[in-house]
Design a protein around this motif. Structure first.
Motif, PDB file in Angstrom:
ATOM      1  N   LEU A  23       0.875  -1.417  -0.279  1.00 32.11           N
ATOM      2  CA  LEU A  23      -0.229  -0.349   0.392  1.00 32.11           C
ATOM      3  C   LEU A  23       1.241   1.022   0.199  1.00 32.11           C
ATOM      4  N   LEU A  24       1.779   1.395   1.052  1.00 32.81           N
ATOM      5  CA  LEU A  24       2.865   2.399   0.609  1.00 32.81           C
ATOM      6  C   LEU A  24       3.214   2.668  -0.227  1.00 32.81           C
ATOM      7  N   LEU A  25       4.076   1.236  -0.946  1.00 39.65           N
ATOM      8  CA  LEU A  25       4.605   1.808  -2.564  1.00 39.65           C
ATOM      9  C   LEU A  25       3.838   2.164  -3.615  1.00 39.65           C
ATOM     10  N   THR A  26       2.519   1.816  -3.608  1.00 38.45           N
ATOM     11  CA  THR A  26       0.886   2.542  -4.271  1.00 38.45           C
ATOM     12  C   THR A  26       0.635   3.683  -4.038  1.00 38.45           C
ATOM     13  N   ALA A  31       1.931   9.568  -5.914  1.00 37.75           N
ATOM     14  CA  ALA A  31       2.652  10.756  -5.357  1.00 37.75           C
ATOM     15  C   ALA A  31       3.820  10.936  -6.960  1.00 37.75           C
ATOM     16  N   VAL A  32       4.102  10.091  -7.215  1.00 41.07           N
ATOM     17  CA  VAL A  32       5.802  10.474  -8.532  1.00 41.07           C
ATOM     18  C   VAL A  32       5.001  10.525  -9.454  1.00 41.07           C
ATOM     19  N   SER A  33       3.695  10.308 -10.057  1.00 42.44           N
ATOM     20  CA  SER A  33       3.050  10.038 -11.115  1.00 42.44           C
ATOM     21  C   SER A  33       2.787  12.340 -11.031  1.00 42.44           C
ATOM     22  N   PHE A  34       3.026  12.679 -10.118  1.00 44.86           N
ATOM     23  CA  PHE A  34       2.871  14.090  -9.937  1.00 44.86           C
ATOM     24  C   PHE A  34       4.264  14.790  -9.784  1.00 44.86           C
ATOM     25  N   ALA A  45       8.292   4.815 -12.323  1.00 40.40           N
ATOM     26  CA  ALA A  45       6.906   3.743 -11.905  1.00 40.40           C
ATOM     27  C   ALA A  45       7.515   2.153 -12.038  1.00 40.40           C
ATOM     28  N   MET A  46       8.360   2.090 -13.304  1.00 46.82           N
ATOM     29  CA  MET A  46       8.370   0.836 -13.323  1.00 46.82           C
ATOM     30  C   MET A  46       9.151  -0.188 -12.248  1.00 46.82           C
ATOM     31  N   LEU A  47      10.076   0.642 -12.090  1.00 41.15           N
ATOM     32  CA  LEU A  47      10.860   0.284 -10.462  1.00 41.15           C
ATOM     33  C   LEU A  47      10.285  -0.084  -9.625  1.00 41.15           C
TER      34      LEU A  47
END
Length: 133
Positions: A23-26, A31-34, A45-47
């Motif tokens: 859940l944390l990684l999701t 967050a990284v997508s923003f 995202a793939m990593l």
């Protein structure tokens, strides 16, 4: 069960911690997508997705407690798939720089590109043939 393998039953705490990590990684993925990283958004995202797949395989599929050959084959496979997808996506992201695409229609005189038709003009090619005869 073969004699080389031992029974292993994981405590509930391990499953709950693994689920919390997923859940944390999701949340980290969202967050990284923003964050604008340019073409590296996909790589990050793939990593993260590969790391999540590894957690699932290690804990929920019990590869961490099985023969280490199976674990290494799985992790190398995940790494290769990740690398190939990232390389493919980098190629598709930069393809526009190499090939200039024109935004004009292939056949400029096609019927679908005509603005208005006069009342006598045929609407379809079949009508055009019948008026020609």
């Amino acid at each position: 069960m073969s004699q080389n393998q031992k029974d292993h039953i994981l405590p509930l705490k391990v499953y709950l911690l693994s689920g919390a990590a997923l859940l944390l990684l999701t949340v980290v993925t969202v967050a990284v997508s923003f964050v604008h990283l340019g073409p590296f958004n996909l790589a990050v995202a793939m990593l993260i997705a590969s790391f999540k797949a590894s957690i699932v395989a290690l804990i929920f599929m019990h590869l961490a407690y099985d023969n280490k050959l199976f674990l290494s084959i799985f992790l190398v496979s995940i790494a290769f798939v990740t690398v190939f997808i990232v390389l493919t996506m980098f190629d598709t992201l930069r393809r526009g720089d190499l090939y200039q695409e024109s935004a004009k229609p292939i056949q400029e005189q096609s019927i679908i590109y005509q603005k208005e038709q006069s009342p006598e003009a045929p609407k379809t090619p079949v009508e055009a043939k019948s008026k020609a005869n």
